[in-house]
Design an enzyme around this catalytic site. Sequence first.
Site, mmCIF file in Angstrom:
data_model
loop_
_atom_site.group_PDB
_atom_site.id
_atom_site.type_symbol
_atom_site.label_atom_id
_atom_site.label_comp_id
_atom_site.label_asym_id
_atom_site.label_seq_id
_atom_site.Cartn_x
_atom_site.Cartn_y
_atom_site.Cartn_z
ATOM 1 N N ASN A 223 0.841 -1.197 0.000
ATOM 2 C CA ASN A 223 0.000 0.000 0.000
ATOM 3 C C ASN A 223 0.875 1.245 0.000
ATOM 4 O O ASN A 223 2.103 1.155 -0.049
ATOM 5 C CB ASN A 223 -0.956 -0.022 1.192
ATOM 6 C CG ASN A 223 -0.222 -0.165 2.511
ATOM 7 O OD1 ASN A 223 0.567 0.689 2.896
ATOM 8 N ND2 ASN A 223 -0.467 -1.272 3.216
ATOM 9 N N ASP B 257 -5.048 -6.153 4.737
ATOM 10 C CA ASP B 257 -6.232 -6.879 5.214
ATOM 11 C C ASP B 257 -6.327 -8.264 4.581
ATOM 12 O O ASP B 257 -6.932 -9.171 5.155
ATOM 13 C CB ASP B 257 -7.501 -6.093 4.890
ATOM 14 C CG ASP B 257 -7.587 -4.791 5.667
ATOM 15 O OD1 ASP B 257 -7.195 -4.798 6.849
ATOM 16 O OD2 ASP B 257 -8.019 -3.786 5.095
ATOM 17 N N LYS C 35 8.454 -17.269 -10.767
ATOM 18 C CA LYS C 35 7.867 -16.051 -11.300
ATOM 19 C C LYS C 35 6.716 -16.388 -12.234
ATOM 20 O O LYS C 35 6.845 -17.222 -13.139
ATOM 21 C CB LYS C 35 8.930 -15.247 -12.059
ATOM 22 C CG LYS C 35 8.402 -13.949 -12.663
ATOM 23 C CD LYS C 35 9.493 -13.219 -13.440
ATOM 24 C CE LYS C 35 8.912 -11.974 -14.108
ATOM 25 N NZ LYS C 35 9.936 -11.261 -14.899
ATOM 26 N N ASP D 106 -5.752 -9.911 12.343
ATOM 27 C CA ASP D 106 -5.787 -8.519 12.812
ATOM 28 C C ASP D 106 -4.786 -8.352 13.962
ATOM 29 O O ASP D 106 -5.004 -8.875 15.065
ATOM 30 C CB ASP D 106 -7.199 -8.167 13.274
ATOM 31 C CG ASP D 106 -7.374 -6.685 13.549
ATOM 32 O OD1 ASP D 106 -6.500 -6.099 14.225
ATOM 33 O OD2 ASP D 106 -8.374 -6.116 13.093
ATOM 34 N N ILE D 107 -3.704 -7.632 13.716
ATOM 35 C CA ILE D 107 -2.648 -7.468 14.726
ATOM 36 C C ILE D 107 -3.155 -6.704 15.937
ATOM 37 O O ILE D 107 -2.944 -7.104 17.087
ATOM 38 C CB ILE D 107 -1.423 -6.762 14.117
ATOM 39 C CG1 ILE D 107 -0.799 -7.627 13.013
ATOM 40 C CG2 ILE D 107 -0.388 -6.442 15.206
ATOM 41 C CD1 ILE D 107 0.372 -6.985 12.308
ATOM 42 N N PHE E 131 -4.698 3.203 14.901
ATOM 43 C CA PHE E 131 -4.787 4.236 13.867
ATOM 44 C C PHE E 131 -5.827 3.796 12.841
ATOM 45 O O PHE E 131 -5.995 2.595 12.594
ATOM 46 C CB PHE E 131 -3.441 4.437 13.181
ATOM 47 C CG PHE E 131 -2.612 5.534 13.782
ATOM 48 C CD1 PHE E 131 -2.306 6.667 13.053
ATOM 49 C CD2 PHE E 131 -2.137 5.433 15.078
ATOM 50 C CE1 PHE E 131 -1.536 7.687 13.604
ATOM 51 C CE2 PHE E 131 -1.377 6.434 15.642
ATOM 52 C CZ PHE E 131 -1.071 7.571 14.896
ATOM 53 N N LYS F 177 -14.306 1.330 15.353
ATOM 54 C CA LYS F 177 -13.079 0.549 15.534
ATOM 55 C C LYS F 177 -12.631 0.556 16.991
ATOM 56 O O LYS F 177 -12.172 -0.459 17.515
ATOM 57 C CB LYS F 177 -11.974 1.114 14.632
ATOM 58 C CG LYS F 177 -10.704 0.276 14.573
ATOM 59 C CD LYS F 177 -9.750 0.821 13.517
ATOM 60 C CE LYS F 177 -8.506 -0.043 13.395
ATOM 61 N NZ LYS F 177 -7.577 0.475 12.339
ATOM 62 N N LYS G 270 -12.760 -3.220 18.722
ATOM 63 C CA LYS G 270 -11.487 -3.856 19.081
ATOM 64 C C LYS G 270 -11.118 -3.636 20.548
ATOM 65 O O LYS G 270 -10.065 -4.092 20.999
ATOM 66 C CB LYS G 270 -10.373 -3.342 18.164
ATOM 67 C CG LYS G 270 -10.654 -3.677 16.695
ATOM 68 C CD LYS G 270 -9.472 -3.387 15.800
ATOM 69 C CE LYS G 270 -9.792 -3.770 14.359
ATOM 70 N NZ LYS G 270 -8.651 -3.601 13.439
#
Length: 407
Positions: free
Chosen positions: A211, A280, A290, A307-308, A324, A338, A342
Amino acid sequence: MSFLSGKNILLGISGGIAAYKSAELLRLLVKQGANVRVCMTASAQEFITPLTMQALSGNPVHTTLLDPQAELGMGHIELARWAEVILIAPATANTLARLTWGMADDLLSTVCLASTARLIIAPAMNQQMWKNVATQHNVNTLKERGVTVLGPAEGVQACGDTGFGRMLEPADIVRELENGCTSSALLHGLKVLITAGPTREPIDPVRFLTNRSSGKMGYAVARAAAQMGAEVMLVSGHVALDCPVGVRRVITESAADMLYATCEHAKQADLFIATAAVADYTPVDVADRKIKKNAATLHLEMKRTTDILATIKQEYPHLFTVGFAAETHDLMTYARSKLERKNIDMIAANSVAGGKAFDQPTNALEVVWKNGHTSLPEMDKQQLAEALMQLVAAQYNQRKLAQHDND
């Protein structure tokens, strides 16, 4: 009692007209009880004499790189070890450039390289010199390395120009130092675990999914926590950033790798701050060779990653945890969701709509906790990280106090 009382402060003076303010700055530092020694560049001595600074400090003024009167004749090492804080005021454009590039051909620049002391600079220069892209590059580079920049202020300058470039007034600098010394003890001795940067999810031996995270915000948070006295462990994805001074770092690859490293270090942590942009989803199968472009399309089957943030909070429910959230819309709705889902203590949410935040020098945050919310407006990421860590430290200490009262 002043928080500056007993602090060993090395006042560096470089060659600008604002050097006349350094005498008043020195007087105020001494008045606050600080132990102050002065180091002057050759050009600084053209504006104000060493004798003036010696009379005000009560100590000999250091001007020579190889001082035969110093211990072993190496004055720069002696000063570097002595200083707890190095304050350069004024810091000219030339001084900023020399610090950025690691020059060491005069006493002041050499002491800065040889010392682990906190470095604080108060820039002073012509407004156009301050706006120059080279100066701004140097300032931002120094901030990324953990240097604290005070000012400059806006106003009429000695050359007749008006704009940003004036050195902060001595009283304002002392006030900033007081605030910095106060906040530097807020996390003293605490172990802070931080994740930062992106993860890489492999497709084949040469390709991966990732990302746009640069890691800048997470590294700024790590730097701010270290400056506040914490022992910081940084679990990072691959980024083009140097490890902040005083921070330990481990580099990880995939979401699974980051989860493993985070779990290992969470055992000893007091606070956990999850700034990393963790994937995710990850490919179900990774090709051992390859993949060739034989077909017009390529289909990848993906599976959810672990999910850490949720995992750490579940395994260590008493660990103070800050998450975050980067969102393109409905920022506050997703942030509160969130936070509750969590079961974390705080969340810092930022908008990434329209190219905001990612790989940018500035950011803005909405910081939410169970019974409160604060908006931190757009500012330099290092300043933002310091403001965020002030909030985190306040909430952490408030919870510890409440727990103590309940025991």
